[in-house]
Design an enzyme around this catalytic site. Structure first.
Site, PDB file in Angstrom:
ATOM      1  N   GLY A  10      69.000 -98.450   3.478  1.00 24.89           N
ATOM      2  CA  GLY A  10      68.419 -97.685   2.383  1.00 24.89           C
ATOM      3  C   GLY A  10      69.482 -97.100   1.474  1.00 24.89           C
ATOM      4  N   GLN A  11      69.056 -96.599   0.330  1.00 22.90           N
ATOM      5  CA  GLN A  11      70.000 -96.113  -0.672  1.00 22.90           C
ATOM      6  C   GLN A  11      70.843 -94.942  -0.149  1.00 22.90           C
ATOM      7  OE1 GLN A  11      68.602 -96.278  -4.964  1.00 22.90           O
ATOM      8  NE2 GLN A  11      66.624 -96.076  -3.942  1.00 22.90           N
ATOM      9  N   VAL A  12      70.198 -93.939   0.419  1.00 24.77           N
ATOM     10  CA  VAL A  12      70.949 -92.780   0.905  1.00 24.77           C
ATOM     11  C   VAL A  12      71.752 -93.145   2.151  1.00 24.77           C
ATOM     12  CG1 VAL A  12      70.771 -90.428   1.785  1.00 24.77           C
ATOM     13  CG2 VAL A  12      69.298 -91.161  -0.099  1.00 24.77           C
ATOM     14  N   THR A  96      60.075 -85.588  -0.034  1.00 25.79           N
ATOM     15  CA  THR A  96      59.804 -86.053  -1.390  1.00 25.79           C
ATOM     16  C   THR A  96      58.967 -85.063  -2.190  1.00 25.79           C
ATOM     17  OG1 THR A  96      58.600 -87.791  -2.616  1.00 25.79           O
ATOM     18  CG2 THR A  96      57.800 -87.261  -0.437  1.00 25.79           C
ATOM     19  N   ASP A  97      59.083 -85.154  -3.512  1.00 27.53           N
ATOM     20  CA  ASP A  97      58.227 -84.358  -4.389  1.00 27.53           C
ATOM     21  C   ASP A  97      56.765 -84.789  -4.288  1.00 27.53           C
ATOM     22  OD1 ASP A  97      57.504 -86.141  -7.099  1.00 27.53           O
ATOM     23  OD2 ASP A  97      59.303 -86.800  -6.054  1.00 27.53           O
ATOM     24  N   TYR A 120      51.167 -92.176   0.788  1.00 27.71           N
ATOM     25  CA  TYR A 120      52.590 -91.968   1.037  1.00 27.71           C
ATOM     26  C   TYR A 120      52.911 -90.481   1.097  1.00 27.71           C
ATOM     27  CZ  TYR A 120      57.549 -91.482  -0.111  1.00 27.71           C
ATOM     28  OH  TYR A 120      58.861 -91.093  -0.128  1.00 27.71           O
ATOM     29  N   LYS A 124      54.362 -88.224   4.280  1.00 30.85           N
ATOM     30  CA  LYS A 124      55.602 -87.441   4.220  1.00 30.85           C
ATOM     31  C   LYS A 124      55.341 -85.963   4.523  1.00 30.85           C
ATOM     32  CE  LYS A 124      59.213 -88.698   3.207  1.00 30.85           C
ATOM     33  NZ  LYS A 124      60.322 -89.166   4.080  1.00 30.85           N
TER      34      LYS A 124
END
Length: 280
Positions: A10-12, A96-97, A120, A124
């Site tokens: 993943g990106q992070v 997440t927002d 989603y 979360k």
């Protein structure tokens, strides 16, 4: 300090691995669809700290795969956090927002009422609740609009589309803070260091500044790379998706600055760095 990271591609997770301070577990070593296996991996590794940088992020597909999304985004983090509580080590979790309903225009505070509007977001939020109930010294870092030189994200999508199109329509009524994955990784490592020294966790927000629409974000991408693409701003209603998107993704990041000295990143600087990495 030994840090165990869930997530490898993943990106992070990729940015965390660049720091050279972590051991990253991919799906082969710890499948998040098997929460018990994730907890067992922590007990075996016995690190100083755990960061969960893995998640089910297919927002639209989650509408049809709610059970799988909940297993990966809620049950697995809960199992990880309980394992960390057993070992007395900190646990950091990315959220997440999308736990908010996206109404209004004010930046979301960490203690604002949550009300996710898609599967989603609900998964979360359930993950946040499981982590908070674990008894671990845990930090939940809510972020938004993540981008990097890796994986699938808005920046790379815009660049790809601009290779074959000279005009694009982009949503202009969703507002948020694009956030470089590298900045998120740096923030997590700073928090991990403080928490292993005894600082308590909590719920925090971390997003890029200034707030911008997807349309204006795209305009800045094309300005930086010198591509002449005609952009039309459209409302969300003109771009229907299986999962409803929040219109207001602004996040108030003051608590993170107060408690950990971490300021919101300027996403424009992050964008320049990503474009340089991409060789554009």
């Amino acid at each position: 300090m030994s840090i165990l990271v869930f997530g490898r591609t993943g990106q992070v997770a990729r940015e965390l691995q660049r720091a050279g301070m972590v051991t990253a577990l991919g799906r082969a070593e710890a499948d998040l669809s098997d929460p018990a296996a994730c907890a067992a991996a922590i007990h075996v590794a016995r690190p100083d700290c755990v960061i969960n940088a893995a998640a089910y992020t297919a927002v639209d597909r989650a509408e049809d795969e709610d059970a799988l999304a909940r297993t990966i985004n809620a049950e697995a983090p809960g199992a990880m956090a309980r394992a960390c509580a057993d070992l007395g080590i900190p646990f950091l979790h990315i959220s997440t927002d999308y736990v908010f309903d996206g109404q209004g225009e004010a930046p979301w505070q960490t203690d604002d009422a949550t009300a996710p509007i898609n599967a989603y977001g609900r998964s979360k939020l359930a993950g946040e609740e499981a982590v908070r109930a674990s008894g671990a010294n845990a930090a939940i870092l809510r972020t938004s609009w993540v981008f990097s030189a890796h994986g699938a994200n808005f920046v790379k999508t815009m660049l790809r589309l601009s290779e074959t199109r000279d005009a694009l329509s982009v949503v202009g009524d969703q507002i948020g803070g694009p956030t470089p994955a590298a900045a998120i990784a740096e923030a997590l490592l700073t928090m991990a260091g403080a928490m292993t020294s005894g600082q308590p966790g909590g719920i925090y927000h971390f997003a890029g500044t200034p707030a911008v629409s997807w349309h204006d974000f795209a305009a800045e991408i094309f300005r930086m790379v010198g591509r002449d693409v005609a952009l039309t701003s459209i409302p969300t209603s003109d771009y229907p998706t299986p999962a409803q998107r929040p219109l207001n993704s602004r996040l108030d990041c003051a608590a993170l600055a107060t408690d950990f000295g971490i300021e919101p990143p300027d996403w424009r600087a992050g964008l320049r760095a990503v474009l340089k990495e991409l060789g554009i």
